[in-house]
Design a protein around this motif. Sequence first.
Motif, PDB file in Angstrom:
ATOM      1  N   UNK A   4       1.043  -1.248   0.080  1.00 13.71           N
ATOM      2  CA  UNK A   4      -0.272  -0.078   0.032  1.00 13.71           C
ATOM      3  C   UNK A   4       0.863   1.517  -0.044  1.00 13.71           C
ATOM      4  N   UNK A   5       0.659   2.117  -0.955  1.00 12.62           N
ATOM      5  CA  UNK A   5       1.533   3.360  -1.166  1.00 12.62           C
ATOM      6  C   UNK A   5       0.796   4.606  -1.103  1.00 12.62           C
ATOM      7  N   UNK A   6       0.894   5.495   0.005  1.00 13.09           N
ATOM      8  CA  UNK A   6       0.426   6.603   0.214  1.00 13.09           C
ATOM      9  C   UNK A   6       0.953   7.633  -0.550  1.00 13.09           C
ATOM     10  N   UNK A   7       0.149   8.796  -0.962  1.00  6.65           N
ATOM     11  CA  UNK A   7       0.731   9.930  -1.173  1.00  6.65           C
ATOM     12  C   UNK A   7      -0.247  11.126  -1.099  1.00  6.65           C
ATOM     13  N   UNK A   8       0.255  12.238  -1.443  1.00  5.89           N
ATOM     14  CA  UNK A   8      -0.579  13.478  -1.229  1.00  5.89           C
ATOM     15  C   UNK A   8      -0.661  14.207  -0.108  1.00  5.89           C
ATOM     16  N   UNK A   9       0.180  13.883   1.020  1.00  2.00           N
ATOM     17  CA  UNK A   9       0.426  14.706   2.189  1.00  2.00           C
ATOM     18  C   UNK A   9       1.174  15.916   1.787  1.00  2.00           C
ATOM     19  N   UNK A  10       1.374  16.995   2.935  1.00  2.00           N
ATOM     20  CA  UNK A  10       1.957  18.006   2.845  1.00  2.00           C
ATOM     21  C   UNK A  10       1.588  19.072   3.839  1.00  2.00           C
ATOM     22  N   UNK A  11       1.982  20.247   3.585  1.00  2.00           N
ATOM     23  CA  UNK A  11       1.853  21.307   4.575  1.00  2.00           C
ATOM     24  C   UNK A  11       0.610  22.388   3.977  1.00  2.00           C
ATOM     25  N   UNK A  12      -0.363  22.432   4.852  1.00  2.00           N
ATOM     26  CA  UNK A  12      -1.409  23.405   4.397  1.00  2.00           C
ATOM     27  C   UNK A  12      -1.800  24.189   5.483  1.00  2.00           C
ATOM     28  N   UNK A  13      -2.427  25.295   5.184  1.00  2.00           N
ATOM     29  CA  UNK A  13      -2.920  26.188   6.182  1.00  2.00           C
ATOM     30  C   UNK A  13      -4.228  25.811   6.575  1.00  2.00           C
ATOM     31  N   UNK A  14      -4.568  26.261   8.102  1.00  2.00           N
ATOM     32  CA  UNK A  14      -5.997  25.868   8.606  1.00  2.00           C
ATOM     33  C   UNK A  14      -6.782  26.329   7.542  1.00  2.00           C
ATOM     34  N   UNK A  15      -8.272  25.386   7.366  1.00  2.00           N
ATOM     35  CA  UNK A  15      -9.060  25.865   6.521  1.00  2.00           C
ATOM     36  C   UNK A  15      -8.799  25.297   4.933  1.00  2.00           C
ATOM     37  N   UNK A  16      -8.030  24.803   4.570  1.00  2.00           N
ATOM     38  CA  UNK A  16      -7.445  24.291   3.317  1.00  2.00           C
ATOM     39  C   UNK A  16      -7.776  23.062   3.176  1.00  2.00           C
ATOM     40  N   UNK A  17      -7.428  22.285   2.026  1.00  2.00           N
ATOM     41  CA  UNK A  17      -7.833  21.140   1.509  1.00  2.00           C
ATOM     42  C   UNK A  17      -6.632  20.108   1.232  1.00  2.00           C
ATOM     43  N   UNK A  18      -6.660  18.845   1.383  1.00  2.00           N
ATOM     44  CA  UNK A  18      -5.714  17.966   0.703  1.00  2.00           C
ATOM     45  C   UNK A  18      -6.280  16.737   0.146  1.00  2.00           C
ATOM     46  N   UNK A  19      -6.128  16.074  -0.739  1.00  2.00           N
ATOM     47  CA  UNK A  19      -6.494  14.926  -1.053  1.00  2.00           C
ATOM     48  C   UNK A  19      -5.417  13.683  -0.968  1.00  2.00           C
ATOM     49  N   UNK A  20      -5.594  12.677   0.012  1.00  2.00           N
ATOM     50  CA  UNK A  20      -4.675  11.692  -0.082  1.00  2.00           C
ATOM     51  C   UNK A  20      -5.152  10.428  -0.979  1.00  2.00           C
ATOM     52  N   UNK A  21      -4.043   9.672  -1.626  1.00  2.00           N
ATOM     53  CA  UNK A  21      -4.244   8.507  -2.360  1.00  2.00           C
ATOM     54  C   UNK A  21      -3.539   7.571  -1.782  1.00  2.00           C
ATOM     55  N   UNK A  22      -4.009   6.224  -1.895  1.00  2.00           N
ATOM     56  CA  UNK A  22      -3.346   5.007  -1.879  1.00  2.00           C
ATOM     57  C   UNK A  22      -3.748   4.087  -2.796  1.00  2.00           C
ATOM     58  N   UNK A  23      -2.521   3.558  -3.292  1.00  2.00           N
ATOM     59  CA  UNK A  23      -2.607   2.624  -4.451  1.00  2.00           C
ATOM     60  C   UNK A  23      -2.153   1.390  -3.795  1.00  2.00           C
TER      61      UNK A  23
END
Length: 116
Positions: A4-23
């Motif tokens: 299982x390989x995750x990606x999409x993490x990072x640094x974001x400001x409060x109120x922002x959005x991120x999308x994580x993926x897992x293949x």
Amino acid sequence: QVQLVESGGGLVQAGGSLRLSCVASIRTFTSYTMGWFRQAPGKEREFVARITWSTNYADSVKGRFTISRDNAKNTVYLQMNSLKPEDTAVYYCAAAYGATRDYEYWGQGTQVTVSS
């Protein structure tokens, strides 16, 4: 060997959005419940969301996070909106055969940091 390989993490400001993926390298991907968990520094790992034919969420993320899967791509996603500093953690993808909650496969994790 299942990976299982995750990606999409990072640094974001409060109120922002991120999308994580897992293949997932699982031949029978559709037979697996897929889950997301997270672990913040100094805290135990906690459940975030899971998807079978339905979805379940931790109360702390309900209404802000959405789990989905693309079975053609062997991929599970976690859309995270309205992020808060308390969402900061390493996020892990996991797989459980059938509808159990006995997760037998885990990814290496991806860091999500939400700044205030």
